[in-house]
Scaffold this active site. Structure first.
Site, PDB file in Angstrom:
ATOM      1  N   HIS A  29      57.565 -58.243 -14.041  1.00 16.50           N
ATOM      2  CA  HIS A  29      58.754 -58.838 -13.433  1.00 16.50           C
ATOM      3  C   HIS A  29      58.607 -59.120 -11.939  1.00 16.50           C
ATOM      4  O   HIS A  29      59.544 -59.608 -11.321  1.00 16.50           O
ATOM      5  CB  HIS A  29      59.939 -57.897 -13.670  1.00 16.50           C
ATOM      6  CG  HIS A  29      59.727 -56.576 -12.979  1.00 16.50           C
ATOM      7  ND1 HIS A  29      58.755 -55.687 -13.370  1.00 16.50           N
ATOM      8  CD2 HIS A  29      60.325 -56.025 -11.907  1.00 16.50           C
ATOM      9  CE1 HIS A  29      58.773 -54.643 -12.557  1.00 16.50           C
ATOM     10  NE2 HIS A  29      59.723 -54.813 -11.665  1.00 16.50           N
ATOM     11  N   GLU A  79      53.041 -46.855 -11.131  1.00 17.47           N
ATOM     12  CA  GLU A  79      52.818 -48.094 -10.395  1.00 17.47           C
ATOM     13  C   GLU A  79      52.250 -47.718  -9.034  1.00 17.47           C
ATOM     14  O   GLU A  79      52.913 -47.047  -8.247  1.00 17.47           O
ATOM     15  CB  GLU A  79      54.130 -48.870 -10.220  1.00 17.47           C
ATOM     16  CG  GLU A  79      53.865 -50.230  -9.588  1.00 17.47           C
ATOM     17  CD  GLU A  79      55.092 -50.877  -8.971  1.00 17.47           C
ATOM     18  OE1 GLU A  79      55.088 -52.105  -8.820  1.00 17.47           O
ATOM     19  OE2 GLU A  79      56.049 -50.168  -8.613  1.00 17.47           O
TER      20      GLU A  79
END
Ligand code: GLC
Ligand code: CA
Length: 554
Positions: A322, A248
């Site tokens: 999320h 990420e």
């Protein structure tokens, strides 16, 4: 062995996926119960967000013990069972590794607070400047990135919440501890890893104020980042050829991402970047209300798709996770064109160059929940910003409007399985409220309807397995000037894909560049989101949110 380029990853946020024991919290056994559903969809990997021991200040991204499972999620036996059951269905399990920081409840941090030098060096403690924090850096969740510790008259760095203390990767002992964690999970049979905000781990040598920003320019893609990733690879997963990894990458660049993911570099298999999800941030500020800027979105897709291809890098392609509001509510139309726009958005992503990620519920077009009171929110970032905006004097109603479209809780409400109580997620009281749409939009309804969003995703996944061009083809944007349509081609050997996506409700006519209409041996419409679409010709009218993929052989 799976090839990550032709694979599709499904992300599960266990807390909100499926509750097997009625305590209102999703768990590992709940995931096992739904493996057949995921098998039906056709995915290759499941990425599970953190379920390790954690005080849950940031829903598990504040890890207090990397080796054990938070009891509300289950036991190690449940986890091994999950690996085994997933394997039976040829699904690999990917784990989320949070190594930029630990919870302040981690034993290392507790030892540091006791004044043990060894453990103080696990973190980043610095002296302040005349009653002030060492630098003016801001936490990504609001406020200063430094917390004062009176006993030492020093501050520790936390780029996220004050309960998430940044680790000192420059300390070799820290790195070795981290590698031990990765090896521990590899030995349990894990098939992949997602590394949380991994491009923030390498901090600068000198800590200084940021005159025109929040400090990120000093630690994003930091000085030793590539060296540390190479070492992580070499010392842990590198030996396991079938293991896939995704980093990420926060506020990163194309050049760094090529470096992170080019196979010659031996760092990671692929990377997430988020630039395309900031196109509805006014002046880069998330906590505002703004329509998405389509031109900017197109330019970003073009820049990243073409840039990564040139440098032989590889991207994870996605709309949802999320941390992001639901895409059908954000860029699509979750009312009148729920199905059409959900499918169009799916096609846009799945036909691009990269490995697609699907976030739980996206496969049937789950929308935002539309909470209308602050008590409904659980997310630490949302609650912090609620207070920050309040203190700035922003009106309560306005803040709630902003949260309704920007909060991370938009993606964290329970998976909508059916129309029954609590959407079939739990027999108890869910830890966060169910979205308003669950009676109409849920997995069971989607499975009953041949024309549902679910079957569109299923088809996209199946096409990827059948047509190598979808994973292998070169990308090129077309129709640059169109204000409504994002169009692109993919090319591979004597084949071509022509992908047309209308991002708006307005009907629009486009002209196909003449070059693309010449010398065809064969043209097939691979997938559309209407019962039937125009054949390939000079002028094509795209209906609201219409999306067409032509497969061409020359
Ligand atoms: C990543 C996670 C996010 C978390 C943050 C800090 O961005 O996706 O949920 O809050 O890192 O760990
Ligand atoms: Ca439970």
């Amino acid at each position: 062995m799976k090839d990550f380029k032709s694979s599709v990853v499904y992300q599960i946020y266990p807390k909100s996926f499926n509750d097997s024991n009625g305590d209102g919290i999703g768990d590992l056994n709940g995931v096992i119960e739904k493996l057949d559903y995921l098998k039906e969809l056709g995915i290759d990997y499941i990425w599970l967000t953190p379920f390790y021991i954690s005080p849950q200040k940031d829903n598990g991204y504040d890890v207090a013990d990397y080796y054990n499972i938070e009891p509300m999620f289950g036991t190690m036996e449940d986890f091994q069972n999950l690996i085994k059951e997933a394997e039976k269905r040829s699904i690999g399990i990917m784990l989320d590794m949070v190594f930029n920081h630990t919870s302040t409840k981690h034993q290392w941090f507790k030892n540091a607070l006791k004044g043990e030098e060894k453990y103080k060096n696990f973190y980043i403690f610095k002296e302040g400047k005349k009653e002030k924090a060492p630098t003016n850096w801001k936490s990504k969740f609001g406020g200063s990135a430094w917390e004062y510790v009176e006993e030492f008259n020093e501050y520790y760095l936390h780029l996220f919440d004050v309960t998430q203390a940044d680790l000192n990767w420059d300390n070799e002992e820290v790195r070795n501890e981290i590698y031990k964690v990765v090896k521990f999970w590899l030995e349990k049979g894990v098939k992949g890893f997602r590394f949380d905000v991994i491009n923030l781990i390498s901090k600068p040598e000198v800590f200084q104020d940021d005159e025109n920003g929040d400090g990120r320019k000093f630690y994003t893609d930091g000085p030793n980042i590539h060296e540390y990733l190479k070492e992580l690879n070499l010392k842990t997963f590198g030996k396991f050829k079938e293991v896939i990894t995704v980093g990420e990458m926060s506020s990163t660049t194309v050049d760094n991402c090529i470096h992170y993911s080019n196979p010659q570099e031996n760092e990671l298999s692929m990377v997430f970047n988020f630039h395309h999800l900031k196109v509805d941030y006014e002046n880069g500020n998330k906590w505002t209300l703004m329509d998405f800027d389509f031109k900017m979105l197109k330019n970003l897709f073009e820049k990243w798709q073409e840039g990564m291809e040139k440098g032989d890098g590889w991207s994870a392609v996605f709309w949802c996770n999320h941390d992001q509001p639901r895409i059908v509510s954000r860029i699509g139309n979750d009312k009148k064109y729920h199905k059409e726009s959900s499918k169009m958005l799916a096609t846009t992503i799945h036909m691009m160059r990269g490995t697609p990620y699907i976030y739980q519920g996206e496969e049937f077009g789950m929308p935002n929940p539309y909470f209308d009171k602050i008590e409904d929110y659980r997310d630490i970032e949302s609650i912090n910003y609620y207070n920050i905006l309040k203190n700035k004097g922003v009106h309560e109603d306005k803040i709630l409007e902003i949260l309704k479209s920007k909060s991370r809780d938009n993606s964290r409400t329970p998976m909508q399985w059916n129309q029954e109580k609590n959407a079939g997620f739990t027999s108890g009281t869910p830890w966060i409220s169910i979205g308003k749409s669950y009676k109409k939009i849920n997995a069971e309804e989607a499975l009953k309807d041949n024309d549902s969003v679910f079957y569109h995703y299923k088809k996209l996944i199946a096409l990827r397995k059948k047509y190598p061009i979808i994973s292998q083809g070169d990308f090129k944007m077309i129709l640059e000037e169109s204000k409504e349509v994002f169009g692109y081609t993919r090319e591979y050997k004597n084949q071509m894909l022509l992908v047309l996506n209308n991002f708006y409700e307005k009907e629009t006519e486009i002209e196909i560049p003449a070059l693309l209409l010449e010398n065809h041996k064969k043209v097939v419409t691979l997938i559309t989101n209407y019962l039937s679409s125009d054949d390939l010709k000079e002028k094509i009218v795209l209906r609201p949110y219409e999306s067409i993929v032509y497969y061409i052989e020359k």
